[in-house]
Design an enzyme around this catalytic site. Sequence first.
Site, PDB file in Angstrom:
ATOM      1  N   HIS A 190       9.571 -11.257  -5.753  1.00 14.27           N
ATOM      2  CA  HIS A 190       8.263 -11.911  -5.861  1.00 14.27           C
ATOM      3  C   HIS A 190       8.104 -12.481  -7.270  1.00 14.27           C
ATOM      4  O   HIS A 190       8.322 -11.777  -8.260  1.00 14.27           O
ATOM      5  CB  HIS A 190       7.150 -10.918  -5.546  1.00 14.27           C
TER       6      HIS A 190
ATOM      7  N   HIS B 250      13.799  -5.824   4.155  1.00 12.40           N
ATOM      8  CA  HIS B 250      13.646  -4.374   4.343  1.00 12.40           C
ATOM      9  C   HIS B 250      14.366  -3.863   5.596  1.00 12.40           C
ATOM     10  O   HIS B 250      15.450  -3.327   5.493  1.00 12.40           O
ATOM     11  CB  HIS B 250      12.176  -3.941   4.343  1.00 12.40           C
TER      12      HIS B 250
END
Length: 765
Positions: free
Chosen positions: A317, A606
Site C-alpha cells: 500500500h 493473502h
Amino acid sequence: MPRQFPKLNMSDLDEHVRLLAEKVFAKVLREEDSKDVMSLFTVPKDCPIGQKEAKERELQKELAEQKSVETAKRKKSFKMIRSQSMSLQMPTQDWKGPPSVSPAMSPTTPLVLGAASKPGLAPYDMPEYQRATISGDYCAGITMEDYEQAAKSLAKALMIREKYARLAYHRFPRTTAQYLAHQGESVPLEEGLPDFHPPPLPQEDPYCLDDAPPNLGYLVRMQGGVLFVYDNQTMLERQEPHSLPYPDLETYIVDMSHILALITDGPTKTYCHRRLNFLESKFSLHEMLNEMSEFKELKSNPHRDFYNVRKVDTHIHAAACMNQKHLLRFIKYTYQTEPDRTVAEKLGRKITLRQVFDSLHMDPYDLTVDSLDVHAGRQTFHGFDKFNSKYNPVGASELRDLYLKTENYLGGEYFARMVKEVARELEDSKYQYSEPRLSIYGRSPKEWSSLARWFIQHKVYSPNMRWIIQVPRIYDIFRSKKLLPSFGKMLENIFLPLFQATINPQDHRELHLFLKYVTGFDSVDDESKHSDHMFSDKSPSPDLWTSEQNPPYSYYLYYMYANIMVLNNLRRERGLSTFLFRPHCGEAGSITHLVSAFLTADNISHGLLLKKSPVLQYLYYLAQIPIAMSPLSNNSLFLEYSKNPLREFLHKGLHVSLSTDDPMQFHYTKEALMEEYAIAAQVWKLSTCDLCEIARNSVLQSGLSHQEKQKFLGQNYYKEGPEGNDIRKTNVAQIRMAFRYETLCNELSFLSDAMKSEEITALAD
C-alpha cells in the site's frame, strides 16, 4: 465474431445445487457471529469426511462396486486410458518436450480403442532427473463413481473460471486450457496475456500528453450497476449497446452456486484432500531425490544468484510503502528546513508546519520511532480497527493528512516526495520492483482527475513501480454521512471517469496518461466484517441499494469485475492497456470470499483461508491462480508466522509470491521485500531454488509489461514448464520447472481421463 457473455437462467440450475449453495451461505451467516477468531485457521489433519460413518459408507460402496459388471468395464477402460496418459507424461530418452497436441481430449471426443497418440517435438531438452511414479489403483480409498463425479465437477469449475478469465482478459494457464479444450483446439496466445503499456524509452518523456488517440464520442449509461456503451444517441434510445460482452447477474449466480455446491460435496472434498496430500508428499520426495542436482544446476549458472534476479513486491500500500524510520526522518527534515511553510488551512486561517506541531504539543526533534507509534504490535492481533489507527503518526490524523495523503493543502507534495524516495531506493537496487496501491473511494468522480494531476504534477513515475487502484469497501460510512445516495452512485464515480477517458482521451489527457501506469484494481478492507445479506439474483441492484448497510464482499466483487470486464474489452478494442482485478481475499471472513474471487479475480492477496477448503485449494492449484502472500503482515494481524501456509502452498505447487503489504507497520529494514524473503528463508529453511521460484512467480504475477517480462525472465516466459524458463535470467533450475509442469499435467490428466472413461463406456455399450 463479437465477444459476448454466455447467459444462463436460474431455471438451468439444478434444485439440489441451489439448495446446497443456499446452505453454504446460511451456514456462513450463522457462523459469523459465533466463530472463535483464535481457531479461524485451525484445520484438522484428518480427512474432511474421514469420520467412522463416512468410512463405512465408502467401504460398502467399494464392496458393491467389486460385484458390479458395469463398474468392472469402466475400471478396465479407465486403466487403459490412464496407462496411455502416463506413457505420454513420462519422457523417454529421445523425448524433447510435451505433446504437440494435449494428451487430454474433450469428453465429446471419444478415444479410439487401441490408438496411441504420438508426442511431437519441442525446441528444448527435457532435463534428466529422478522421477517418482505411482502405479496401480488410480484412486485408492475412493470409489469409481465418486472419482468420476469429483473429476467432472472439478473440470466444470475450471471451465467456469476460464470463461470469466477470458471475457475480462485475465490470465488462464494454457496447459489447463488445453486439457479442458477439444483435441487440437489451440488457445490464442493473445487471449491469455493481459495488455500492459510498455515503459517509456530512455529518451521519451513519461509525462507526454500529446499521444492520446482521437475521441470517439460514445455515450455511457449505468444500468443495474454496470456501465453500458452506446455508439450514439439513436442507439441509446433504441437500447442497442456497443458490441461488447456485458455481464449477466443471473448467469453469475448460477455459476457461483455450482462452485458453492462443489466445495460442500463429500467425495470431492475427500478426493481433493488426498490429491493435495499427495502433491506435498511428492515434492518432499522430489527434494530428497533431486535437491543436489538442482543445486549443481544453479551453481553452474554464471552471473545469476538470488540477489540479482528480479523480484516484485506484488502487494503493498502506497500510504505505508516506507518504513517507520524513513517516515520519521522525513518529518524531521521538513520541520528543520521549512517550519514556516503554510501547510494547511482551517476556517479561513492559514497554518504553518510549526503551528501544526505546536497544536499537537510536540517537537519533532524529540520524536522517536516508538513515539511515532505506526508499527503494528501485539495489540493489533485480531484487531483490525487498532491496526487502521496505526496509519496516524503519533495518533494524530493531522499528520496523516499532511504526510500520507494525495489530497490536502499542499496537493499531496510531501507524500509524493516520500514515494519518490522509495522509488529511488528501488531503482538503486536495480532488481526490486513494487506495485503500490493508491486509493479511489468513489465519493466523487473528480477523485480520478485529482489523482492523475498529483501523479503528473509531482512527477511520481518510476520505471520500478506500477500502480494499482484500491477501492475500500466503506460505502456504509459514506452513506451514513449522506455523501452518496446509493451504492450505484459509488460505482459510477469509480468507473465512469475511466470509460470517459477511454472513449474521449483528448478531453481527459492527464487521466489517459496516468492510466498507462495503472495495471489493476484491488478491493480492500477488513474481511472479517459481518454482513447479514446473502448475495443472490434477488439482491437489490446497486442503484436501489440505498440503505446504510454495507453490501457483502461478493456483491462488491461482482460489480467491480463486471465493470472492469466491459472496460477492458472497450480498451482492448481501442488498442489501450487493460487492467487486472487483484482483490484482497482469504485473509479472514468467509470461505465464500474465495469462491467469488475464483470467478472474478485474476489473482488475490493473502489467501490464508484456502487452508480451510481442500476443494478450493485444489482448484486454485489447477487454475494456477496467483496468490500474493504476506506472512509478516499476517503474523501481526491474523495468523502467527509458524502457522502461515505459504511453505505448504509452495510445496504443493500453488502459484505464490512474497509481498510486504505495509512496510511502515511490519518491517524494520530499508529493503522490506528482502527482509520478507530473508525471514521466510530462515524460518522455513527455503533453498535458493525455492526463493528464486517465488521471485519468478512475483514477476509473472505482476503488472510489468510483456517486454519487461521477456527481458527479466526470458523470451518464452509465457510458455509453461521448462520451455518457458531461462535459467540465465531466473536462476530457477530446469529440473524444478520440469517437475512442476509434469506434476500439473498429471493432476489435470486425472480429470480428463475420467471424462474420457465415461465416453468410452457409453461407446462400448
